[in-house]
Design a protein around this motif. Structure first.
Motif, PDB file in Angstrom:
ATOM      1  N   LEU B  42       0.830  -1.200   0.000  1.00 20.39           N
ATOM      2  CA  LEU B  42       0.000   0.000   0.000  1.00 20.39           C
ATOM      3  C   LEU B  42       0.873   1.263   0.000  1.00 20.39           C
ATOM      4  CD1 LEU B  42      -3.211   0.342   2.134  1.00 20.39           C
ATOM      5  CD2 LEU B  42      -1.857   2.315   1.539  1.00 20.39           C
ATOM      6  N   GLU B  43       1.929   1.223   0.829  1.00 20.71           N
ATOM      7  CA  GLU B  43       2.821   2.390   0.902  1.00 20.71           C
ATOM      8  C   GLU B  43       3.517   2.629  -0.435  1.00 20.71           C
ATOM      9  OE1 GLU B  43       2.847   4.552   3.227  1.00 20.71           O
ATOM     10  OE2 GLU B  43       1.479   3.367   4.473  1.00 20.71           O
ATOM     11  N   GLU B  44       3.856   1.519  -1.084  1.00 18.96           N
ATOM     12  CA  GLU B  44       4.518   1.609  -2.386  1.00 18.96           C
ATOM     13  C   GLU B  44       3.583   2.300  -3.406  1.00 18.96           C
ATOM     14  OE1 GLU B  44       7.547   0.571  -2.413  1.00 18.96           O
ATOM     15  OE2 GLU B  44       8.105   0.527  -4.541  1.00 18.96           O
ATOM     16  N   VAL B  45       2.319   1.875  -3.382  1.00 17.46           N
ATOM     17  CA  VAL B  45       1.346   2.446  -4.315  1.00 17.46           C
ATOM     18  C   VAL B  45       1.131   3.925  -4.005  1.00 17.46           C
ATOM     19  CG1 VAL B  45      -1.062   2.355  -5.068  1.00 17.46           C
ATOM     20  CG2 VAL B  45       0.223   0.247  -4.772  1.00 17.46           C
ATOM     21  N   LYS B  46       1.076   4.238  -2.718  1.00 20.20           N
ATOM     22  CA  LYS B  46       0.938   5.637  -2.315  1.00 20.20           C
ATOM     23  C   LYS B  46       2.105   6.462  -2.845  1.00 20.20           C
ATOM     24  CE  LYS B  46      -1.707   6.181   1.944  1.00 20.20           C
ATOM     25  NZ  LYS B  46      -1.599   6.239   3.391  1.00 20.20           N
ATOM     26  N   ALA B  47       3.330   5.887  -2.689  1.00 19.57           N
ATOM     27  CA  ALA B  47       4.536   6.613  -3.072  1.00 19.57           C
ATOM     28  C   ALA B  47       4.630   6.815  -4.583  1.00 19.57           C
ATOM     29  CB  ALA B  47       5.766   5.866  -2.562  1.00 19.57           C
ATOM     30  N   SER B  48       3.969   5.937  -5.331  1.00 19.41           N
ATOM     31  CA  SER B  48       4.010   6.081  -6.793  1.00 19.41           C
ATOM     32  C   SER B  48       3.171   7.265  -7.253  1.00 19.41           C
ATOM     33  CB  SER B  48       3.496   4.806  -7.458  1.00 19.41           C
ATOM     34  OG  SER B  48       2.082   4.760  -7.355  1.00 19.41           O
ATOM     35  N   LYS B  49       2.341   7.778  -6.378  1.00 21.45           N
ATOM     36  CA  LYS B  49       1.458   8.933  -6.637  1.00 21.45           C
ATOM     37  C   LYS B  49       0.490   8.682  -7.780  1.00 21.45           C
ATOM     38  CE  LYS B  49       4.879  12.402  -5.277  1.00 21.45           C
ATOM     39  NZ  LYS B  49       5.652  13.509  -5.855  1.00 21.45           N
ATOM     40  N   ILE B  50       0.226   7.426  -8.063  1.00 19.70           N
ATOM     41  CA  ILE B  50      -0.693   7.143  -9.165  1.00 19.70           C
ATOM     42  C   ILE B  50      -2.096   7.599  -8.805  1.00 19.70           C
ATOM     43  CG2 ILE B  50      -1.062   4.741  -8.401  1.00 19.70           C
ATOM     44  CD1 ILE B  50      -1.419   4.064 -11.417  1.00 19.70           C
ATOM     45  N   TRP B 111      -4.352  -8.115  -2.264  1.00 20.69           N
ATOM     46  CA  TRP B 111      -3.349  -8.486  -1.260  1.00 20.69           C
ATOM     47  C   TRP B 111      -3.079  -7.290  -0.334  1.00 20.69           C
ATOM     48  CZ3 TRP B 111      -1.153 -12.005   1.449  1.00 20.69           C
ATOM     49  CH2 TRP B 111       0.095 -11.800   2.038  1.00 20.69           C
ATOM     50  N   ALA B 112      -2.937  -6.120  -0.937  1.00 17.69           N
ATOM     51  CA  ALA B 112      -2.597  -4.946  -0.142  1.00 17.69           C
ATOM     52  C   ALA B 112      -3.729  -4.549   0.800  1.00 17.69           C
ATOM     53  CB  ALA B 112      -2.257  -3.777  -1.066  1.00 17.69           C
ATOM     54  N   VAL B 113      -4.957  -4.668   0.339  1.00 20.09           N
ATOM     55  CA  VAL B 113      -6.091  -4.167   1.129  1.00 20.09           C
ATOM     56  C   VAL B 113      -6.731  -5.281   1.966  1.00 20.09           C
ATOM     57  CG1 VAL B 113      -8.221  -2.800   1.016  1.00 20.09           C
ATOM     58  CG2 VAL B 113      -6.463  -2.471  -0.709  1.00 20.09           C
ATOM     59  N   GLY B 114      -6.398  -6.534   1.632  1.00 19.93           N
ATOM     60  CA  GLY B 114      -6.995  -7.633   2.386  1.00 19.93           C
ATOM     61  C   GLY B 114      -8.375  -8.014   1.876  1.00 19.93           C
ATOM     62  N   ILE B 115      -8.482  -8.089   0.572  1.00 19.09           N
ATOM     63  CA  ILE B 115      -9.771  -8.399  -0.060  1.00 19.09           C
ATOM     64  C   ILE B 115      -9.726  -9.833  -0.572  1.00 19.09           C
ATOM     65  CG2 ILE B 115     -11.215  -7.837  -2.069  1.00 19.09           C
ATOM     66  CD1 ILE B 115     -10.213  -4.914  -1.707  1.00 19.09           C
ATOM     67  N   ARG B 116     -10.861 -10.516  -0.454  1.00 20.80           N
ATOM     68  CA  ARG B 116     -10.894 -11.896  -0.915  1.00 20.80           C
ATOM     69  C   ARG B 116     -11.892 -12.130  -2.035  1.00 20.80           C
ATOM     70  NH1 ARG B 116      -8.985 -15.808   3.414  1.00 20.80           N
ATOM     71  NH2 ARG B 116      -7.178 -14.657   4.171  1.00 20.80           N
ATOM     72  N   LYS B 117     -12.541 -11.048  -2.429  1.00 25.32           N
ATOM     73  CA  LYS B 117     -13.457 -11.212  -3.560  1.00 25.32           C
ATOM     74  C   LYS B 117     -13.491  -9.930  -4.374  1.00 25.32           C
ATOM     75  CE  LYS B 117     -17.720 -13.388  -4.818  1.00 25.32           C
ATOM     76  NZ  LYS B 117     -18.622 -14.425  -4.350  1.00 25.32           N
ATOM     77  N   ALA B 118     -13.296 -10.081  -5.672  1.00 32.84           N
ATOM     78  CA  ALA B 118     -13.323  -8.913  -6.549  1.00 32.84           C
ATOM     79  C   ALA B 118     -14.396  -9.102  -7.613  1.00 32.84           C
ATOM     80  CB  ALA B 118     -11.963  -8.733  -7.211  1.00 32.84           C
ATOM     81  N   LEU B 215      -0.393  -1.367 -11.847  1.00 34.55           N
ATOM     82  CA  LEU B 215       0.208  -1.845 -10.598  1.00 34.55           C
ATOM     83  C   LEU B 215       1.388  -2.806 -10.789  1.00 34.55           C
ATOM     84  CD1 LEU B 215      -2.837  -2.306  -8.207  1.00 34.55           C
ATOM     85  CD2 LEU B 215      -1.180  -0.450  -8.277  1.00 34.55           C
ATOM     86  N   PRO B 216       1.281  -3.805 -11.698  1.00 34.80           N
ATOM     87  CA  PRO B 216       2.425  -4.719 -11.833  1.00 34.80           C
ATOM     88  C   PRO B 216       3.726  -3.971 -12.125  1.00 34.80           C
ATOM     89  CG  PRO B 216       0.518  -5.594 -12.999  1.00 34.80           C
ATOM     90  CD  PRO B 216       0.142  -4.221 -12.538  1.00 34.80           C
ATOM     91  N   TRP B 217       3.661  -2.996 -13.004  1.00 32.37           N
ATOM     92  CA  TRP B 217       4.885  -2.247 -13.334  1.00 32.37           C
ATOM     93  C   TRP B 217       5.407  -1.505 -12.106  1.00 32.37           C
ATOM     94  CZ3 TRP B 217       7.460   2.336 -13.507  1.00 32.37           C
ATOM     95  CH2 TRP B 217       8.536   2.449 -14.417  1.00 32.37           C
ATOM     96  N   ILE B 218       4.482  -0.884 -11.366  1.00 34.42           N
ATOM     97  CA  ILE B 218       4.890  -0.120 -10.176  1.00 34.42           C
ATOM     98  C   ILE B 218       5.578  -1.038  -9.175  1.00 34.42           C
ATOM     99  CG2 ILE B 218       4.041   1.197  -8.178  1.00 34.42           C
ATOM    100  CD1 ILE B 218       1.826   2.288 -10.011  1.00 34.42           C
ATOM    101  N   LEU B 219       5.002  -2.220  -8.962  1.00 34.21           N
ATOM    102  CA  LEU B 219       5.601  -3.146  -8.008  1.00 34.21           C
ATOM    103  C   LEU B 219       6.956  -3.654  -8.484  1.00 34.21           C
ATOM    104  CD1 LEU B 219       4.480  -4.831  -5.359  1.00 34.21           C
ATOM    105  CD2 LEU B 219       3.212  -2.897  -6.272  1.00 34.21           C
TER     106      LEU B 219
END
Lengths: 525, 433
Positions: B42-50, B111-118, B215-219
């Motif tokens: 989550l912090e990584e995504v935040k830092a990407s400023k997307i 994974w980041a947010v803890g979701i099990r159904k999308a 997201l994959p690229w950011i990670l």
């Protein structure tokens, strides 16, 4: 729940947490116009009429979805708000037929009221209106006019959330949207007429009330529904000594905001099949009978001459009438057997309002220690039968015959015509609940007062009054000169009713809206 | 500058299949994410400023962080694949060419947010795209990237593909949520926001296809690398849909902050048939129109477009050449909004239809100057007063068209006809059903 202080239009008010601004504003007598919000249905937010200015928020906010919190500052009549209300009204009127002159809602229509408060513009719309379905037979009690509808979805939410029957939906999008029924379905649930009452405009009208009377000619009285033992709080709308409809009156502890259709339509019994004149056993009525008082003396002599007296009472009578009848039976008639009870078959019971016990005052009979089985009293027979209430003997022909053979004489105090007793009994007309002040005790023991709505007709008097007259005709010091006196005696004997009957607010204050509590505080204007 | 992050597999043979995606490094970011703490992701995504690519541009990491961590309700992700904004067709390309990149993004998000159904809410008209998405989801299940215990540490994730039924409003996040629940697609009032009370009254993240696909690229490459692309406040690359009177319409992936002129002339080949540019709708049909002059000087990032009086929106340019009647264009747009208004709020329900009818009247040559004033007045008043922003979406084109091309409207009214086109099509513009 704590309380918070908020400021509306520069005035401070302290209210309970959990209220929204529409509710809170009512404590300051500030009305925030709205269509879709209804206390019984909750927030929907679609009508946009209740938008207000909130300090610290750039956009107007819907007051219905704005819940009070400490320090909230709201302005409800700024130029921006007023301009917005005008816009919403202009939008609602675009495709509205503006047929007030033939609309039953006229006079109690939110659109009309708000137009006068916030509209008052000349229409800028010069294009053809969108036409929708009219006079749709929505169900056994309801007619739908889709053109008058403002699509607030109150009716949809009522059927979804309250009755959980879900007959109604909005179909299509944009300005083609309209209320409709599921294919093959009718708005046919036992509470369907509530949709008519909560419809803010004339889109849903009652088949029963349609075109019968202009609402601004109706007078209102606060009363209690007599359809079952729930004791729903109602308003009797009447004109020219004729009841036209019942409307539900909010009482969160008893019926919330609702009323069942059977109860709502039971107003008809105030008008129909009433017993208006005193009739002697020969069948002669007042026309041939010289004087009412003279007849009462005759009845008095009959009672005095009786060797054994049985008294039957109906749970349709008010607490006051029941008390007076029981005292009369004991003290004046010297009755050996006395019972209040019912032979009426049970009605339908559901989880919302309706109770199986179809009498408004069974609990009252029980508290007064009158409740009993009618049949043994009838089987025993005797010299004289006193019947208080008109519905006791209407359900069983065999029983009727038996009564006629086992009692020498019969005196019936009835508000309605008595089938099978057109001759052979004294019929004394009494007032029904719409014609007098009184009280009922509902199934949970709640004593609720009701007010007289319409004038009594013919010879009818409240039972307790006519009993007093008979007592006096028999040269006995008995009876009460007013209801207050009767209630004093009643509550001396049954002190548990003291608060409800003597100390409580008058009946027209019982239906206070919601659980609101609030205190007004002086603030700068 | 052209940089292929999301579109790197576009054009590769069978790019939508799992083997091809994996051969190009697919699902490595997912594994990397599983090796990290969810909070670190989550912090990584935040830092990407997307920022969200659906139109509103809300920072993605911030949105995720509104979801309560410890709550005894299930949490959900709704993927907004209901791409309906006229002029926008970037998500369609992702779903068609590289659905796995989005699915990998979904796994990372969950994974980041803890979701099990999308839930993937895909536009009903996307037949081919939905077929490819369905098969991609199936492939991911078969490979064990979805389903039970996908990180061999007990993390479960299910994806449900939910097809829409053709309503623009179901692309609005709360309208989408209602529709996922099986209800009539109409927006809900906010607050409460979906992050707290969303699908089935549970905390819900709603993200756009393109945002998740990044997201994959950011990670893989790190937040700093992503944040370095584009401008200070508008990071990363963006898929730009360009259509209208342009030589090579299509989807181009360029950095944020690229000048509109570069996109139009260097990549899309300029205005069609050598004609002059009249106007550009820069971010999907609901964003305020730019004149040619404004368009040639603006850069494509959130701040620059806002400064120019418009919005980046979904990054969908509609190019309008000099021989186009602006009254006609606006009438088409307003017909769309009158058609798509869900009908809940009176200002939008009646206002959009009224604007459309007034425009038809002007387009027919029967309009008056008063009608034009009325039109402007309605547009100025309906915005911001309704549950969702559809009223704003309808009002902004009307306001900007009338403001910037008033002379064309006045000419229509005064002369009663159009200098660009005869009126034979007008009938088709009328009647919203």
């Amino acid at each position: 729940m704590g309380s918070v202080t908020i400021e509306i239009d520069g005035r401070q008010v302290t209210v309970e947490e959990g209220l929204n601004v529409i509710q809170a504003a009512q404590f300051l007598d500030i009305q925030i116009p709205h269509f879709c919000y209804h206390e019984g249905l909750g927030v929907d937010g679609n009508c946009r009429m209740c938008l207000v200015e909130v300090e610290g928020m750039p956009k107007l906010q819907p007051a219905c979805n704005l819940f009070v919190k400490e320090g909230l500052k709201v302005r409800t009549r700024t130029p921006q708000v007023m301009e917005h209300r005008r816009l919403v009204l202009e939008c609602l009127f675009l495709n509205h037929p503006i047929d007030c002159s033939i609309c039953d809602q006229s006079g109690e229509c939110y659109l009309q009221d708000y137009y006068l408060d916030h509209g008052n513009y000349r229409s800028r719309y010069d294009l053809p209106k969108r036409l929708k379905r009219k006079r749709v037979d929505a169900g056994p009690h309801v007619i739908l006019d889709a053109e008058r509808c403002v699509l607030c979805a109150r009716c949809v939410r009522f059927c979804d959330n309250i009755t959980k029957t879900g007959e109604l939906r909005i179909v299509n999008r944009g300005d083609r949207s309209e209320i409709t029924l599921f294919p093959g379905k009718k708005l046919d649930n036992p509470y369907s007429l509530n949709t008519v009452q909560i419809c803010p405009v004339g889109a849903l009208t009652s088949k029963d009330f349609r075109f019968s009377w202009r609402v601004w000619f109706l007078k209102s009285a606060h009363s209690i529904c007599t359809g079952c033992s729930r004791g729903c709080n109602i308003i009797i709308d009447h004109a020219d000594n004729h009841a036209y409809r019942y409307q539900a009156r909010c009482n969160p502890q008893v019926n919330g905001y609702w009323l069942c259709d059977d109860g709502r339509l039971s107003y008809k019994m105030i008008n129909d099949h009433r017993l208006h004149v005193l009739t002697e056993p020969s069948g002669n009525s007042r026309d041939t009978f010289p004087r009412f008082e003279e007849a009462l003396s005759g009845i008095g002599r009959q009672i005095e001459g009786a060797s054994s007296v049985t008294a039957l009472m109906s749970p349709d009578l008010s607490n006051e009438d029941l008390y007076a009848a029981s005292r009369f039976a004991k003290e004046i008639a010297g009755s050996q057997r006395m019972a209040a009870g019912s032979l009426k078959p049970d009605g339908v019971e559901d989880e919302l309002l309706r109770k199986a016990d179809a009498h408004p005052n069974t609990s009252g009979c029980k508290t007064l220690n009158l409740w009993g089985d009618l049949k043994p009293a009838i089987d025993a027979g005797g010299d004289l039968l006193l019947v208080f209430g008109s519905d006791l003997l209407q359900y069983d022909n065999a029983l009727l015959k038996k009564i006629r053979s086992s009692f020498k004489s019969i005196i019936i105090f009835a508000s309605h015509e008595m089938k099978g007793f057109e001759t052979g009994a004294w019929l004394i007309p009494i007032a029904c609940h719409a014609e007098m002040d009184g009280s009922f005790t509902n199934f949970e023991g709640r004593v609720q007062k009701f007010d007289a709505a319409i004038r009594r007709r013919g010879d009818t008097l409240p039972l307790w009054r006519i009993l007093g007259k008979i007592g006096r005709a028999m040269q006995r010091e008995w009876g009460w000169s007013d209801l207050a006196g009767l209630r004093r005696d009643l509550t001396d004997e049954f002190p548990q009713w003291k608060e409800a009957l003597i100390e409580a607010t008058p009946s027209n204050k019982t239906g206070v809206p919601l659980k609101m509590t609030g205190t007004k505080e002086a603030g700068e204007e | 500058m052209e940089r292929k992050i999301i579109s790197k597999n576009f054009g590769v043979e069978d790019s939508w299949t799992l083997p091809v995606y994996e051969a190009n490094g697919g699902y490595a970011a997912m594994r990397k994410a599983f090796g990290m703490d969810p909070q670190a992701v989550l912090e990584e995504v935040k830092a990407s400023k997307i920022r969200g690519r659906g139109g509103a541009g809300f920072p993605m990491g911030l949105k995720w962080s509104f979801v309560p961590r410890d709550i005894d309700k299930p949490k959900y992700l709704c993927v907004n694949a209901d791409e309906g904004e006229p002029g926008t067709f970037k998500d369609r390309h992702i779903l068609e060419n590289d659905p796995h990149m989005m699915i990998e993004g979904i796994i990372i998000c969950c994974w980041a947010v803890g979701i099990r159904k999308a839930f993937i809410y895909i536009r009903g008209e996307f037949h081919k795209q939905c077929d490819r998405l369905d098969s991609a989801v199936r492939e991911a299940y078969e490979k064990g990237y979805l389903g039970r215990n996908i990180n061999s540490d007990g993390f479960d994730l299910d994806i449900v593909v939910h097809r829409g039924a053709g309503a623009y409003i179901c692309g609005e996040e709360t309208g989408l949520i209602e529709s996922v629940e099986g209800k009539r697609g109409q927006p809900r009032m906010k607050p409460p926001f979906p992050a707290l009370i969303g699908v089935f009254d549970c905390p819900t993240v709603v993200n756009n296809v393109e945002t998740l696909a990044a997201l994959p690229w950011i990670l893989q490459n790190g937040a700093a690398a992503y944040a370095a692309i584009g401008t200070e406040k508008s990071s990363g690359t963006k898929l730009w849909s360009i259509s209208g009177h342009v030589e090579r319409p299509g989807v181009y992936e360029l950095d944020m902050g690229v000048p509109l002129r570069v996109l139009l002339e260097e990549h899309a080949g300029g205005v069609r048939n050598g004609k002059k540019l009249k106007a550009v709708i820069p971010g999907g049909s609901s964003t305020p129109v730019l004149t040619a002059e404004e368009a040639y000087t603006v850069n494509l990032d959130y701040e620059s477009l806002e400064k120019a009086g418009s919005m980046l929106g979904s990054g969908a340019m509609i190019i309008i050449d000099e021989e186009t009647c602006m009254v006609w264009v606006l009438t088409i747009l307003e017909k769309f909004y009158a058609h798509e208004s869900c009908g809940q709020c009176p200002p939008c329900r009646e206002g959009t239809a009224w604007m459309h009818r007034l425009l038809c009247k002007i387009e027919r040559g029967e309009g008056t100057l008063e009608d034009l004033d009325k039109l402007e007045d309605i547009a100025n008043n309906i915005g911001g007063k309704t549950i969702c922003v559809l009223s704003d979406a309808a009002a902004m084109p009307a306001q900007s068209f009338i403001k910037k091309f008033r002379h064309e409207f006045e000419e229509h009214i005064k002369t009663g006809h159009c200098r660009f086109r005869d009126n034979k099509w007008t009938a088709a513009l009328e009647g919203v059903h």
